[in-house]
Design a protein around this motif. Sequence first.
Motif, PDB file in Angstrom:
ATOM      1  N   PHE A   5      33.687  41.539  51.211  1.00 16.02           N
ATOM      2  CA  PHE A   5      33.496  41.503  49.556  1.00 16.02           C
ATOM      3  C   PHE A   5      34.516  40.845  48.587  1.00 16.02           C
ATOM      4  N   PRO A   6      34.736  39.438  48.280  1.00 18.92           N
ATOM      5  CA  PRO A   6      35.724  39.199  47.688  1.00 18.92           C
ATOM      6  C   PRO A   6      36.279  39.806  46.595  1.00 18.92           C
ATOM      7  N   ASP A   7      34.623  40.174  45.698  1.00 19.76           N
ATOM      8  CA  ASP A   7      34.388  40.741  43.805  1.00 19.76           C
ATOM      9  C   ASP A   7      35.054  41.526  44.294  1.00 19.76           C
ATOM     10  N   TYR A   8      35.753  42.769  45.108  1.00 20.59           N
ATOM     11  CA  TYR A   8      35.949  44.011  45.126  1.00 20.59           C
ATOM     12  C   TYR A   8      37.757  44.310  44.835  1.00 20.59           C
ATOM     13  N   LEU A   9      38.137  43.003  44.355  1.00 16.52           N
ATOM     14  CA  LEU A   9      38.742  42.769  44.980  1.00 16.52           C
ATOM     15  C   LEU A   9      39.832  42.670  43.115  1.00 16.52           C
ATOM     16  N   THR A  10      38.625  42.077  42.497  1.00 14.30           N
ATOM     17  CA  THR A  10      38.863  41.467  41.037  1.00 14.30           C
ATOM     18  C   THR A  10      39.379  42.460  40.401  1.00 14.30           C
ATOM     19  N   PRO A  11      40.628  43.619  40.452  1.00 13.69           N
ATOM     20  CA  PRO A  11      41.164  44.095  39.626  1.00 13.69           C
ATOM     21  C   PRO A  11      42.089  43.746  40.354  1.00 13.69           C
ATOM     22  N   ILE A  12      42.887  43.101  41.050  1.00 14.81           N
ATOM     23  CA  ILE A  12      44.022  42.438  40.909  1.00 14.81           C
ATOM     24  C   ILE A  12      44.481  41.597  39.712  1.00 14.81           C
ATOM     25  N   THR A  13      43.049  41.449  38.779  1.00 17.61           N
ATOM     26  CA  THR A  13      43.548  40.474  37.938  1.00 17.61           C
ATOM     27  C   THR A  13      44.026  41.232  36.528  1.00 17.61           C
ATOM     28  N   ILE A  14      43.337  42.098  36.093  1.00 17.08           N
ATOM     29  CA  ILE A  14      43.971  43.579  35.410  1.00 17.08           C
ATOM     30  C   ILE A  14      45.251  44.202  35.326  1.00 17.08           C
ATOM     31  N   SER A  15      45.479  44.800  34.271  1.00 20.35           N
ATOM     32  CA  SER A  15      46.673  45.852  33.780  1.00 20.35           C
ATOM     33  C   SER A  15      47.983  44.941  34.666  1.00 20.35           C
ATOM     34  N   LEU A  16      48.725  46.079  35.358  1.00 20.42           N
ATOM     35  CA  LEU A  16      50.014  46.362  35.698  1.00 20.42           C
ATOM     36  C   LEU A  16      49.728  44.545  37.177  1.00 20.42           C
ATOM     37  N   MET A  17      48.941  44.764  38.093  1.00 16.66           N
ATOM     38  CA  MET A  17      49.083  44.518  39.312  1.00 16.66           C
ATOM     39  C   MET A  17      48.406  42.447  38.551  1.00 16.66           C
ATOM     40  N   GLY A  18      47.017  42.665  37.983  1.00 18.74           N
ATOM     41  CA  GLY A  18      47.359  41.419  36.599  1.00 18.74           C
ATOM     42  C   GLY A  18      48.607  40.357  36.229  1.00 18.74           C
ATOM     43  N   LYS A  19      49.672  40.954  35.759  1.00 20.79           N
ATOM     44  CA  LYS A  19      50.983  40.735  35.196  1.00 20.79           C
ATOM     45  C   LYS A  19      51.572  40.099  35.508  1.00 20.79           C
ATOM     46  N   GLY A  54      33.367  54.145  51.823  1.00 19.65           N
ATOM     47  CA  GLY A  54      32.315  52.930  52.075  1.00 19.65           C
ATOM     48  C   GLY A  54      32.996  51.680  53.653  1.00 19.65           C
ATOM     49  N   GLY A  55      34.170  51.198  52.794  1.00 23.32           N
ATOM     50  CA  GLY A  55      35.171  50.405  53.834  1.00 23.32           C
ATOM     51  C   GLY A  55      36.709  50.292  52.796  1.00 23.32           C
ATOM     52  N   GLY A  56      37.792  49.310  53.306  1.00 28.38           N
ATOM     53  CA  GLY A  56      38.670  49.513  53.465  1.00 28.38           C
ATOM     54  C   GLY A  56      39.233  49.365  51.916  1.00 28.38           C
ATOM     55  N   GLU A  57      38.499  48.417  51.334  1.00 26.72           N
ATOM     56  CA  GLU A  57      38.410  47.262  49.900  1.00 26.72           C
ATOM     57  C   GLU A  57      39.566  48.640  49.087  1.00 26.72           C
ATOM     58  N   VAL A  58      38.771  49.946  48.474  1.00 27.50           N
ATOM     59  CA  VAL A  58      39.329  50.420  47.460  1.00 27.50           C
ATOM     60  C   VAL A  58      40.952  50.773  48.084  1.00 27.50           C
ATOM     61  N   ALA A  59      40.368  50.919  49.236  1.00 24.84           N
ATOM     62  CA  ALA A  59      42.059  51.736  49.250  1.00 24.84           C
ATOM     63  C   ALA A  59      43.369  50.651  50.048  1.00 24.84           C
ATOM     64  N   THR A  60      43.029  49.185  49.611  1.00 24.65           N
ATOM     65  CA  THR A  60      43.641  48.114  50.143  1.00 24.65           C
ATOM     66  C   THR A  60      44.303  48.130  48.291  1.00 24.65           C
ATOM     67  N   LEU A  61      43.200  48.327  47.105  1.00 24.88           N
ATOM     68  CA  LEU A  61      43.367  48.768  45.788  1.00 24.88           C
ATOM     69  C   LEU A  61      44.503  49.631  45.470  1.00 24.88           C
ATOM     70  N   VAL A  62      44.283  50.349  46.164  1.00 21.54           N
ATOM     71  CA  VAL A  62      45.499  51.230  46.010  1.00 21.54           C
ATOM     72  C   VAL A  62      46.558  50.948  46.403  1.00 21.54           C
TER      73      VAL A  62
END
Length: 237
Positions: free
Chosen positions: A13-27, A149-157
């Motif tokens: 689910f690559p779309d799950y990782l879109t928060p990397i474009t926002i805020s601190l990570m995005g910058k 449900g999967g490791g995506e949210v854990a990866t974001l953390v």
Amino acid sequence: MSRNNRFDVITIFPDYLTPITISLMGKAVQAGLVDISVQDLREYATNIHRSVDDTPYGGGAGMVMSPQPWGEAIDAVADRDGAPLHDLIVLTPAGEKFSQKLAEELVNCEHLIFACGRYEGIDHRVTEHYQSRSDFRVREISIGDYVLGGGEVATLVILEAVIRLIPGVLGNPDSLREESHSMDDSLVEYPNFTKPALWRDLAVPEVLMSGNHAAIAKWRLDQAVKRTNRIQQQTGE
Ligand code: 6GU
């Protein structure tokens, strides 16, 4: 410090990782301080249906992710990077518990690869194979005692906790120093206040407006200890 700050995330689910474009990570990405790339596991599946899972040997509920697409995907990102050593992070509720200490360790890794498992997890031979290779270090990591449900949210953390430690990512590096000091003593942070001095009948503690730095430091430490004790009572740890 020889630091590359390169991150690859492998997921269905690559779309799950879109928060990397926002805020601190995005910058951090925009500023070129980190390089994050997200790979779609399904693109590495060679069977006709591009399926990435199958029924478990030994029986049981649910599906297990097949080793073939994982092997291809991990090899591909490792080859592309060219670093001599890759740290493979396998996200699983059965892993070592993530912590600030682990974040401080991971920020020194040149190339982190996150394998986001879904369903009942990834065929264990993937972990075994990369553990046996001298160009890989493997860590199985969980972010806490609950099931996702999967490791995506854990990866974001983990990404957010690690990326904010990279020099230049935070505007004010003092905030890093203060919190790492308190983390060493395993205390949580003291409560913070800003203007106005009175809000809904609640006044800011007098001592914080006294200008007495020693008294302020003592008050803050005291509050941090109280908060820490309260949490320990709640969790029974
Ligand atoms: Cl890393 N994965 C899943 N599926 N659940 C979790 C977790 C990871 N960490 C805590 N719960």
